[in-house]
Design a protein around this motif. Structure first.
Motif, PDB file in Angstrom:
ATOM      1  N   LYS A 201       0.807  -1.221   0.000  1.00 31.72           N
ATOM      2  CA  LYS A 201       0.000   0.000   0.000  1.00 31.72           C
ATOM      3  C   LYS A 201       0.846   1.280   0.000  1.00 31.72           C
ATOM      4  CE  LYS A 201      -4.455   1.326   1.898  1.00 31.72           C
ATOM      5  NZ  LYS A 201      -5.538   0.884   2.799  1.00 31.72           N
ATOM      6  N   PHE A 204       2.777   1.911  -3.193  1.00 33.36           N
ATOM      7  CA  PHE A 204       1.836   2.309  -4.228  1.00 33.36           C
ATOM      8  C   PHE A 204       1.347   3.739  -4.045  1.00 33.36           C
ATOM      9  CE2 PHE A 204      -0.776   0.318  -7.555  1.00 33.36           C
ATOM     10  CZ  PHE A 204       0.233  -0.484  -8.042  1.00 33.36           C
ATOM     11  N   TYR A 205       1.002   4.067  -2.820  1.00 30.91           N
ATOM     12  CA  TYR A 205       0.547   5.430  -2.539  1.00 30.91           C
ATOM     13  C   TYR A 205       1.623   6.437  -2.889  1.00 30.91           C
ATOM     14  CZ  TYR A 205      -3.989   4.641  -0.328  1.00 30.91           C
ATOM     15  OH  TYR A 205      -5.310   4.364  -0.104  1.00 30.91           O
ATOM     16  N   TYR A 207       4.076   6.021  -5.105  1.00 26.83           N
ATOM     17  CA  TYR A 207       4.227   6.037  -6.568  1.00 26.83           C
ATOM     18  C   TYR A 207       3.136   6.874  -7.223  1.00 26.83           C
ATOM     19  CZ  TYR A 207       4.700   4.342 -11.380  1.00 26.83           C
ATOM     20  OH  TYR A 207       4.849   4.260 -12.739  1.00 26.83           O
ATOM     21  N   PHE A 208       1.939   6.771  -6.667  1.00 29.13           N
ATOM     22  CA  PHE A 208       0.802   7.492  -7.257  1.00 29.13           C
ATOM     23  C   PHE A 208       0.598   8.885  -6.678  1.00 29.13           C
ATOM     24  CE2 PHE A 208      -0.682   3.637  -9.345  1.00 29.13           C
ATOM     25  CZ  PHE A 208      -1.187   4.168 -10.500  1.00 29.13           C
ATOM     26  N   ASP A 209       1.420   9.238  -5.679  1.00 27.43           N
ATOM     27  CA  ASP A 209       1.301  10.570  -5.112  1.00 27.43           C
ATOM     28  C   ASP A 209      -0.070  10.754  -4.455  1.00 27.43           C
ATOM     29  OD1 ASP A 209       2.742  12.834  -4.663  1.00 27.43           O
ATOM     30  OD2 ASP A 209       3.049  13.285  -6.779  1.00 27.43           O
ATOM     31  N   ILE A 210      -0.544   9.673  -3.820  1.00 27.69           N
ATOM     32  CA  ILE A 210      -1.862   9.688  -3.184  1.00 27.69           C
ATOM     33  C   ILE A 210      -1.684   9.901  -1.682  1.00 27.69           C
ATOM     34  CG2 ILE A 210      -3.912   8.306  -2.614  1.00 27.69           C
ATOM     35  CD1 ILE A 210      -3.333   6.774  -5.275  1.00 27.69           C
ATOM     36  N   GLU A 213      -7.108   7.655   0.978  1.00 32.36           N
ATOM     37  CA  GLU A 213      -8.123   6.918   0.215  1.00 32.36           C
ATOM     38  C   GLU A 213      -9.181   7.857  -0.387  1.00 32.36           C
ATOM     39  OE1 GLU A 213      -8.987   2.657  -0.410  1.00 32.36           O
ATOM     40  OE2 GLU A 213      -7.307   3.783   0.400  1.00 32.36           O
ATOM     41  N   LEU A 216      -8.934   9.891  -3.737  1.00 39.91           N
ATOM     42  CA  LEU A 216      -9.080   9.140  -4.985  1.00 39.91           C
ATOM     43  C   LEU A 216     -10.431   9.373  -5.647  1.00 39.91           C
ATOM     44  CD1 LEU A 216      -7.542   5.628  -4.334  1.00 39.91           C
ATOM     45  CD2 LEU A 216      -7.032   7.131  -6.247  1.00 39.91           C
ATOM     46  N   LYS A 217     -11.427   9.661  -4.802  1.00 35.58           N
ATOM     47  CA  LYS A 217     -12.797   9.710  -5.318  1.00 35.58           C
ATOM     48  C   LYS A 217     -13.079  10.907  -6.224  1.00 35.58           C
ATOM     49  CE  LYS A 217     -14.942   6.736  -1.909  1.00 35.58           C
ATOM     50  NZ  LYS A 217     -15.485   6.745  -0.562  1.00 35.58           N
ATOM     51  N   ASN A 218     -12.225  11.914  -6.164  1.00 35.11           N
ATOM     52  CA  ASN A 218     -12.371  12.985  -7.175  1.00 35.11           C
ATOM     53  C   ASN A 218     -11.056  13.661  -7.526  1.00 35.11           C
ATOM     54  OD1 ASN A 218     -11.993  14.581  -4.861  1.00 35.11           O
ATOM     55  ND2 ASN A 218     -14.193  14.543  -4.501  1.00 35.11           N
TER      56      ASN A 218
END
Lengths: 218, 218
Positions: A201, A204-205, A207-210, A213, A216-218
């Motif tokens: 997790k 991945f977060y 890598y995706f610059d997230i 959670e 992500l929804k918008n």
DNA sequence: AAATGCATGTAATTGGTTACATGATTTC
DNA sequence: GAAATCATGTAACCAATTACATGCATTT
């Protein structure tokens, strides 16, 4: 359709031969288009028949004679009309990304090889563009004036530089990502090539610059 | 050549009809490729003749019957061979950048209109991709495992998201740049459409992210 | 002696787009 | 009642690539 307007666009600035046009496509314009002499020459003949351009022969010594083309008023009108039209929706074709998309069929080692190889190709392109930027800047300084022409071509050059730089960064980050999972990757046959998300997790977060959670929804 | 391998790649994951394949090209794969049904169907017949794929008819009620294709061993081999080949040198085609390159032929107002219009198109694409990212993430969570397949497709998705986001940023910055020069732009006829560099050096350096003259040389 | 640059083209083939053709079912 | 979805195709046309063809001058 774009080749036609690329050629008309060039001829709206300078007179040129087919050979000259090809050189432009191979240097600056390689940021956004590419073509072949065998496509340029028939297209020039077609445009001349349509009276959008006209030509005159230049006899040379020691070099082959050449046909210098220039744009007509009808050609200028046609070009303006195209420039005013709403831009086409982008239809991307990136064969390397397609390859990458299916690279789960390769070993981690092979994936890394491909990514590094491609990175080098992009780096070579970037170097070429940096050289162009330097030349462009010398040109502006020399003339000591900024024309709308130089402004727009600089903007396009900037986009080209950016695009290369960011593709290279993506390659680097993706190489790191694949290296992180290298040990799991090749044990595909043992454990079905899978890892639970809790283990991955954070990677991945990142890598995706997230951040979370919800974002992500918008 | 890429379409062939895009189709083989898809069929290496799932069985699919021509119609299914088209849907993939229109959703996730739109990041790197696009095609038409009228190109897919003949290509499927060609691949079947070459024994790279095979098909079986599925009779349906209420819906038209369909042909389900699956990849053969020869097809898998052909795909792997392509994936191992050194990536092609990127040959970009971006008709909007070509348009932009020649926009010095338009008024500042028209240039701004085109840039804003294009920005919106890219924003729409970005929204679609963000939706895909969300769905992708749900899929990973649901299965509670990360496969090499999901890893590589995520990497490609990341590149797509980045690319859109950065194109949008370029549009915004270029809109500001053109607005800065709007007053000079349209007085083209008066002063030959030019401005001395001393007046614009700072704006340009900022736009290009250049610190000093020297950093340009490499 | 071989490769590159200058200069213009044709021919063959492949790749890609637009238009045409059909027809039932479902959703707005 | 119109539009979209499912499903498969053909035909015509336009765009792009690869190969072929020529020939002199200069550079490596």
């Amino acid at each position: 359709m774009s080749l036609k307007f690329g050629m008309l666009g060039l001829l709206s600035k300078w007179e040129a031969t087919g050979y000259d046009i090809k050189k432009e496509f191979d240097s600056f314009m390689s940021i956004f288009w590419h073509t072949h002499l065998s496509q340029i020459y028939p297209e020039l003949n077609k445009l001349e028949k349509e009276n959008l351009i006209e030509s005159r022969m230049i006899l040379q010594e020691g070099k082959p004679d050449k046909k210098l083309y220039s744009i007509t008023d009808a050609g200028k009108k046609e070009l303006s009309h195209w420039l005013e039209k709403p831009p086409e929706t982008p239809n991307v074709k990136d064969s390397f990304l397609m390859q990458a998309f299916f690279m789960d069929n390769l070993s981690a080692k092979d994936v890394l090889f491909q990514l590094k190889h491609y990175q080098k190709q992009r780096e070579a392109r970037l170097e070429k563009l940096k050289q162009t930027l330097y030349e462009q800047w010398q040109q502006i300084k020399e003339k000591n004036k900024l024309t709308t022409r130089l402004l727009m071509s600089s903007a396009v050059l900037k986009r080209g530089l950016e695009q290369e730089a960011e593709y290279i960064e993506w390659c680097k980050r993706t190489i790191v990502l694949v290296e992180t999972f290298e040990h799991v990757w090749d044990s595909k046959l043992d454990n079905d090539g899978t890892t639970t998300i809790d283990e991955v997790k954070d990677i991945f977060y990142e890598y995706f610059d997230i951040e979370d959670e919800e974002s992500l929804k918008n």
